[in-house]
Design a protein around this motif. Structure first.
Motif, short mmCIF file in Angstrom:
data_model
loop_
_atom_site.label_atom_id
_atom_site.label_comp_id
_atom_site.label_asym_id
_atom_site.label_seq_id
_atom_site.Cartn_x
_atom_site.Cartn_y
_atom_site.Cartn_z
N ASN A 1 31.06 4.43 -8.61
CA ASN A 1 30.11 4.41 -7.48
C ASN A 1 29.29 5.68 -7.32
OD1 ASN A 1 30.19 1.82 -6.57
ND2 ASN A 1 31.84 2.18 -5.12
N LYS A 2 29.06 6.39 -8.40
CA LYS A 2 28.18 7.55 -8.35
C LYS A 2 26.77 7.09 -8.73
CE LYS A 2 31.66 10.89 -8.98
NZ LYS A 2 31.99 12.21 -9.15
N LEU A 3 25.79 7.83 -8.24
CA LEU A 3 24.39 7.52 -8.54
C LEU A 3 23.92 8.35 -9.72
CD1 LEU A 3 22.88 7.39 -4.93
CD2 LEU A 3 23.70 5.49 -6.33
N ASP A 4 23.52 7.66 -10.76
CA ASP A 4 22.97 8.30 -11.95
C ASP A 4 21.45 8.10 -11.90
OD1 ASP A 4 22.61 9.41 -14.46
OD2 ASP A 4 23.20 7.58 -15.53
N PRO A 5 20.68 9.18 -11.68
CA PRO A 5 19.23 9.02 -11.51
C PRO A 5 18.54 8.44 -12.74
CG PRO A 5 19.92 11.30 -11.07
CD PRO A 5 21.10 10.57 -11.61
N LEU A 6 17.65 7.47 -12.47
CA LEU A 6 16.84 6.87 -13.52
C LEU A 6 15.38 7.29 -13.41
CD1 LEU A 6 18.33 3.27 -13.37
CD2 LEU A 6 18.76 5.00 -15.13
N MET A 7 14.87 7.32 -12.18
CA MET A 7 13.48 7.73 -11.98
C MET A 7 13.23 8.11 -10.53
SD MET A 7 11.82 5.26 -9.98
CE MET A 7 10.14 5.59 -10.32
N PHE A 8 12.29 9.04 -10.34
CA PHE A 8 11.80 9.43 -9.02
C PHE A 8 10.29 9.26 -9.03
CE2 PHE A 8 15.28 12.94 -8.76
CZ PHE A 8 16.24 12.00 -8.49
N TYR A 9 9.74 8.81 -7.91
CA TYR A 9 8.29 8.66 -7.79
C TYR A 9 7.88 9.03 -6.37
CZ TYR A 9 3.61 6.68 -7.71
OH TYR A 9 2.26 6.51 -7.59
N SER A 10 6.77 9.74 -6.26
CA SER A 10 6.21 10.01 -4.93
C SER A 10 4.70 10.00 -5.00
CB SER A 10 6.70 11.35 -4.38
OG SER A 10 6.15 12.42 -5.10
N LYS A 11 4.11 9.70 -3.87
CA LYS A 11 2.66 9.70 -3.77
C LYS A 11 2.30 10.20 -2.38
CE LYS A 11 -1.41 6.89 -4.61
NZ LYS A 11 -1.90 5.63 -5.14
N GLN A 12 1.31 11.08 -2.32
CA GLN A 12 0.84 11.63 -1.05
C GLN A 12 -0.52 11.01 -0.73
OE1 GLN A 12 3.01 13.74 0.72
NE2 GLN A 12 4.27 12.97 -0.96
N ILE A 13 -0.72 10.69 0.55
CA ILE A 13 -1.92 9.98 1.01
C ILE A 13 -2.49 10.70 2.23
CG2 ILE A 13 -2.78 7.76 1.89
CD1 ILE A 13 -1.66 7.35 -0.84
N ILE A 14 -3.81 10.68 2.34
CA ILE A 14 -4.49 11.19 3.54
C ILE A 14 -4.94 9.97 4.35
CG2 ILE A 14 -6.48 12.50 4.39
CD1 ILE A 14 -6.29 14.16 1.82
N ASP A 15 -4.90 10.09 5.66
CA ASP A 15 -5.36 9.05 6.57
C ASP A 15 -4.50 7.80 6.44
OD1 ASP A 15 -6.87 7.86 8.57
OD2 ASP A 15 -8.35 7.08 7.17
N THR A 16 -3.25 7.91 6.89
CA THR A 16 -2.31 6.80 6.78
C THR A 16 -1.39 6.79 7.98
OG1 THR A 16 -0.81 5.70 5.25
CG2 THR A 16 -0.56 8.09 5.47
N THR A 17 -0.46 5.85 7.99
CA THR A 17 0.54 5.76 9.05
C THR A 17 1.92 5.69 8.42
OG1 THR A 17 0.58 3.35 9.15
CG2 THR A 17 -1.06 4.47 10.55
N ASN A 18 2.92 5.91 9.23
CA ASN A 18 4.30 5.84 8.74
C ASN A 18 4.61 4.43 8.21
OD1 ASN A 18 6.91 7.38 8.58
ND2 ASN A 18 7.56 5.52 9.61
N ASN A 19 4.23 3.40 8.96
CA ASN A 19 4.54 2.04 8.50
C ASN A 19 3.84 1.70 7.19
OD1 ASN A 19 6.37 1.44 10.49
ND2 ASN A 19 4.93 0.35 11.78
N LYS A 20 2.59 2.16 7.01
CA LYS A 20 1.91 1.92 5.73
C LYS A 20 2.66 2.57 4.58
CE LYS A 20 -2.78 1.30 7.44
NZ LYS A 20 -4.14 1.85 7.49
N MET A 21 3.18 3.76 4.82
CA MET A 21 3.91 4.47 3.77
C MET A 21 5.26 3.79 3.49
SD MET A 21 1.93 6.79 2.55
CE MET A 21 0.91 5.31 2.56
N GLU A 22 5.94 3.33 4.53
CA GLU A 22 7.20 2.59 4.34
C GLU A 22 6.94 1.32 3.52
OE1 GLU A 22 10.21 3.58 5.02
OE2 GLU A 22 10.12 4.94 6.72
N LEU A 23 5.89 0.58 3.87
CA LEU A 23 5.55 -0.65 3.14
C LEU A 23 5.13 -0.35 1.70
CD1 LEU A 23 3.58 -2.54 5.92
CD2 LEU A 23 5.81 -3.19 4.98
N SER A 24 4.39 0.73 1.50
CA SER A 24 3.98 1.10 0.14
C SER A 24 5.18 1.42 -0.72
CB SER A 24 3.03 2.30 0.19
OG SER A 24 1.83 1.96 0.84
N ALA A 25 6.16 2.10 -0.15
CA ALA A 25 7.39 2.41 -0.89
C ALA A 25 8.14 1.13 -1.25
CB ALA A 25 8.28 3.35 -0.07
#
Length: 164
Positions: free
Chosen positions: A33-57
């Motif tokens: 039950n350990k987490l072995d990382p496979l990939m990380f991804y992030s994207k930064q956006i201007i002019d957005t909302t928290n819900n839009k970012m949650e949905l995008s993720a």
């Protein structure tokens, strides 16, 4: 089993200076039950909302489940009750009501919701979407929070502390 954590963030939510971002991290869950990382991804956006970012993720995680991890069973974890409830409960009602909420009001973030809808209609999905606690020391959730907020110091600390 693949676990995919998602998180979205927006500073100054609702104001003109509302920068945000989202983070997604996929892990192979080992036999102990350990987490072995496979990939990380992030994207930064201007002019957005928290819900839009949650949905995008969430959308990014769903896409991963059908492409990169199509032959695996995926557990997608979000600390957003909005995303989890939307996918697991609300979308079917909205669809039957021509994408409106109670009282005939149009749903918010319809552009993202409709993109997510295609994953809801998959006949034999290889994923489930679950709620996880936010800001509670859960390693996967803390990593995606650091990715969403673009906090490299926090991310490095988590990775070192967890031998990743």
């Amino acid at each position: 089993m693949i676990e995919i954590y998602t998180d979205g963030s927006s500073r100054n939510n609702g104001s003109r200076d509302n920068h945000g971002g989202f983070g997604v991290a996929a892990f192979n869950v080992t036999k102990d039950n350990k987490l072995d990382p496979l990939m990380f991804y992030s994207k930064q956006i201007i002019d957005t909302t928290n819900n839009k970012m949650e949905l995008s993720a969430l959308l990014y995680a769903l896409e991963l489940s059908q492409t990169t991890y199509a032959y695996d069973t995926c557990r997608i974890k979000s600390d957003s009750a909005y995303c989890v409830n939307m996918f697991n409960d609300w979308m079917e009602k909205w669809s039957r009501n021509n994408w409106t909420r109670v009282g005939g009001k149009p749903i918010e973030n319809a552009d993202l919701v409709l993109q997510i809808w295609k994953y809801k209609t998959i006949n034999y999905p290889n994923f489930i979407i679950e709620k996880t606690s936010g800001h509670n020391g859960i390693v996967g959730n803390e990593i995606v929070d650091a990715l969403a907020t673009n906090d490299r110091t926090k991310l490095d600390k988590i990775l070192i502390q967890n031998d990743m």
